[in-house]
Design a protein around this motif. Structure first.
Motif, PDB file in Angstrom:
ATOM      1  N   PHE A 155       4.942 -29.822  14.440  1.00  0.00           N
ATOM      2  CA  PHE A 155       5.470 -30.927  13.637  1.00  0.00           C
ATOM      3  C   PHE A 155       5.331 -32.250  14.386  1.00  0.00           C
ATOM      4  N   MET A 156       5.739 -32.265  15.652  1.00  0.00           N
ATOM      5  CA  MET A 156       5.654 -33.496  16.437  1.00  0.00           C
ATOM      6  C   MET A 156       4.207 -33.908  16.676  1.00  0.00           C
ATOM      7  N   MET A 157       3.338 -32.946  16.954  1.00  0.00           N
ATOM      8  CA  MET A 157       1.928 -33.275  17.194  1.00  0.00           C
ATOM      9  C   MET A 157       1.273 -33.870  15.955  1.00  0.00           C
ATOM     10  N   SER A 158       1.569 -33.303  14.794  1.00  0.00           N
ATOM     11  CA  SER A 158       0.973 -33.828  13.564  1.00  0.00           C
ATOM     12  C   SER A 158       1.490 -35.230  13.265  1.00  0.00           C
ATOM     13  N   VAL A 159       2.784 -35.454  13.488  1.00  0.00           N
ATOM     14  CA  VAL A 159       3.341 -36.793  13.272  1.00  0.00           C
ATOM     15  C   VAL A 159       2.730 -37.787  14.253  1.00  0.00           C
ATOM     16  N   ALA A 160       2.605 -37.386  15.521  1.00  0.00           N
ATOM     17  CA  ALA A 160       2.015 -38.276  16.518  1.00  0.00           C
ATOM     18  C   ALA A 160       0.565 -38.610  16.176  1.00  0.00           C
ATOM     19  N   THR A 161      -0.171 -37.631  15.666  1.00  0.00           N
ATOM     20  CA  THR A 161      -1.565 -37.878  15.287  1.00  0.00           C
ATOM     21  C   THR A 161      -1.648 -38.858  14.122  1.00  0.00           C
ATOM     22  N   ILE A 162      -0.745 -38.713  13.161  1.00  0.00           N
ATOM     23  CA  ILE A 162      -0.708 -39.657  12.036  1.00  0.00           C
ATOM     24  C   ILE A 162      -0.415 -41.065  12.540  1.00  0.00           C
ATOM     25  N   TRP A 163       0.569 -41.182  13.420  1.00  0.00           N
ATOM     26  CA  TRP A 163       0.902 -42.503  13.967  1.00  0.00           C
ATOM     27  C   TRP A 163      -0.253 -43.085  14.763  1.00  0.00           C
ATOM     28  N   LEU A 164      -0.961 -42.236  15.511  1.00  0.00           N
ATOM     29  CA  LEU A 164      -2.078 -42.710  16.328  1.00  0.00           C
ATOM     30  C   LEU A 164      -3.217 -43.222  15.459  1.00  0.00           C
ATOM     31  N   ARG A 165      -3.519 -42.507  14.385  1.00  0.00           N
ATOM     32  CA  ARG A 165      -4.646 -42.875  13.525  1.00  0.00           C
ATOM     33  C   ARG A 165      -4.330 -44.065  12.623  1.00  0.00           C
ATOM     34  N   THR A 166      -3.060 -44.252  12.297  1.00  0.00           N
ATOM     35  CA  THR A 166      -2.690 -45.330  11.377  1.00  0.00           C
ATOM     36  C   THR A 166      -2.100 -46.546  12.080  1.00  0.00           C
ATOM     37  N   GLY A 167      -1.601 -46.366  13.301  1.00  0.00           N
ATOM     38  CA  GLY A 167      -0.967 -47.467  14.006  1.00  0.00           C
ATOM     39  C   GLY A 167       0.400 -47.827  13.468  1.00  0.00           C
ATOM     40  N   LEU A 168       1.068 -46.884  12.796  1.00  0.00           N
ATOM     41  CA  LEU A 168       2.369 -47.175  12.189  1.00  0.00           C
ATOM     42  C   LEU A 168       3.478 -47.319  13.223  1.00  0.00           C
ATOM     43  N   MET A 169       3.338 -46.650  14.353  1.00  0.00           N
ATOM     44  CA  MET A 169       4.371 -46.674  15.380  1.00  0.00           C
ATOM     45  C   MET A 169       3.767 -47.128  16.707  1.00  0.00           C
ATOM     46  N   PRO A 170       4.605 -47.607  17.621  1.00  0.00           N
ATOM     47  CA  PRO A 170       4.090 -48.074  18.915  1.00  0.00           C
ATOM     48  C   PRO A 170       3.355 -46.974  19.670  1.00  0.00           C
ATOM     49  N   ARG A 171       2.381 -47.386  20.464  1.00  0.00           N
ATOM     50  CA  ARG A 171       1.577 -46.416  21.204  1.00  0.00           C
ATOM     51  C   ARG A 171       2.422 -45.616  22.193  1.00  0.00           C
ATOM     52  N   TRP A 172       3.447 -46.256  22.791  1.00  0.00           N
ATOM     53  CA  TRP A 172       4.274 -45.534  23.753  1.00  0.00           C
ATOM     54  C   TRP A 172       5.025 -44.383  23.084  1.00  0.00           C
ATOM     55  N   LEU A 173       5.421 -44.571  21.816  1.00  0.00           N
ATOM     56  CA  LEU A 173       6.113 -43.498  21.110  1.00  0.00           C
ATOM     57  C   LEU A 173       5.158 -42.346  20.810  1.00  0.00           C
ATOM     58  N   VAL A 174       3.903 -42.665  20.517  1.00  0.00           N
ATOM     59  CA  VAL A 174       2.902 -41.622  20.293  1.00  0.00           C
ATOM     60  C   VAL A 174       2.723 -40.780  21.554  1.00  0.00           C
ATOM     61  N   VAL A 175       2.617 -41.444  22.703  1.00  0.00           N
ATOM     62  CA  VAL A 175       2.441 -40.729  23.970  1.00  0.00           C
ATOM     63  C   VAL A 175       3.661 -39.860  24.272  1.00  0.00           C
ATOM     64  N   VAL A 176       4.852 -40.423  24.093  1.00  0.00           N
ATOM     65  CA  VAL A 176       6.082 -39.660  24.330  1.00  0.00           C
ATOM     66  C   VAL A 176       6.148 -38.450  23.406  1.00  0.00           C
ATOM     67  N   THR A 177       5.747 -38.634  22.156  1.00  0.00           N
ATOM     68  CA  THR A 177       5.793 -37.534  21.193  1.00  0.00           C
ATOM     69  C   THR A 177       4.866 -36.400  21.606  1.00  0.00           C
ATOM     70  N   TYR A 178       3.657 -36.738  22.033  1.00  0.00           N
ATOM     71  CA  TYR A 178       2.731 -35.700  22.502  1.00  0.00           C
ATOM     72  C   TYR A 178       3.297 -34.967  23.719  1.00  0.00           C
ATOM     73  N   LEU A 179       3.884 -35.700  24.648  1.00  0.00           N
ATOM     74  CA  LEU A 179       4.426 -35.075  25.854  1.00  0.00           C
ATOM     75  C   LEU A 179       5.589 -34.141  25.523  1.00  0.00           C
ATOM     76  N   VAL A 180       6.475 -34.586  24.645  1.00  0.00           N
ATOM     77  CA  VAL A 180       7.605 -33.742  24.249  1.00  0.00           C
ATOM     78  C   VAL A 180       7.109 -32.506  23.512  1.00  0.00           C
TER      79      VAL A 180
END
Length: 223
Positions: A155-180
């Motif tokens: 769930f977190m990986m798919s959300v992070a990928t969506i944010w990464l591809r769309t730029g909806l959320m800050p990049r630091w949150l994408v990185v944190v999401t992948y790590l978690v």
């Protein structure tokens, strides 16, 4: 479809306050995980915890889990609504499917625990009671740690990928999401307390949606 004359119709919009559902889930599910971990500590004899005075805490976890699940459904709705026109069918399917599977397995594991607590009074022989409890505890932990929380990682990986591809959320949150997500996916077998990272992540995302400036979190409207 015809509409009554003289009645003003308005499209539904998701209020920013709906992100409070994520806060509610994080708090409730965090309590459930802590209660479960303290009631079923690693290293103790399998099945012994059910008859060692931990039943009260387990009942608390059983009562709180449905409310945590309801809040998580609202959280999924908030995240999906935020995608707007940028919603992609492939990633959205993985995102929603993993969220539903996570909920289904959490509910199933809780039902196993409730059944074990209810069956204690019907199993008179101590040896049989221990065997039943050991089986139920193993099933409960397998559903929670091996399957449900790995779905949470997806769930977190798919959300992070969506944010990464769309730029909806800050990049630091994408990185944190992948790590978690990686920590929950891999390290849950090493330390059961790693699983608490998931509700902490939900809390972080919800607070960001609630308190971030409106201009930085304004997402595209649906067509």
């Amino acid at each position: 479809m015809t509409h009554p004359t003289g009645r003003q119709l308005r499209s539904l919009t998701t209020p920013r306050a709906a992100a409070l559902a994520g806060v509610a889930f994080a708090l409730l599910f965090g309590v459930v995980l802590v209660v479960m971990r303290t009631s079923l500590p690693p290293g103790a004899q399998l099945g012994s915890q059910w008859s060692d005075g931990s039943s009260g805490r387990l009942k608390l976890a059983i009562v709180l889990t449905p409310f945590a699940g309801i809040a998580f459904l609202w959280f999924i709705g908030v995240l999906r609504d935020g995608l707007g026109q940028l919603e992609d069918q492939f990633f959205t399917t993985v995102f929603i499917g993993s969220g539903f599977l996570f909920l289904a397995m959490i509910f199933t594991s809780t039902a196993v625990g409730a059944g074990l607590l209810a069956s204690k009074q019907f199993v008179a022989e101590a040896g049989t009671r221990t065997e039943v409890a050991a089986f139920g505890q193993g099933l409960l932990l397998a559903l929670t740690d091996t399957y449900a929380l790995r779905m949470a990682a997806v769930f977190m990986m798919s959300v992070a990928t969506i944010w990464l591809r769309t730029g909806l959320m800050p990049r630091w949150l994408v990185v944190v999401t992948y790590l978690v997500a990686i920590a929950v996916l891999v390290a849950s077998d090493v330390s059961p307390w790693t699983t608490v990272a998931f509700p902490v992540w939900v809390l972080l995302v919800s607070l960001l949606l609630l308190f971030a400036p409106a201009a930085s979190t304004r997402l595209p409207d649906r067509a």
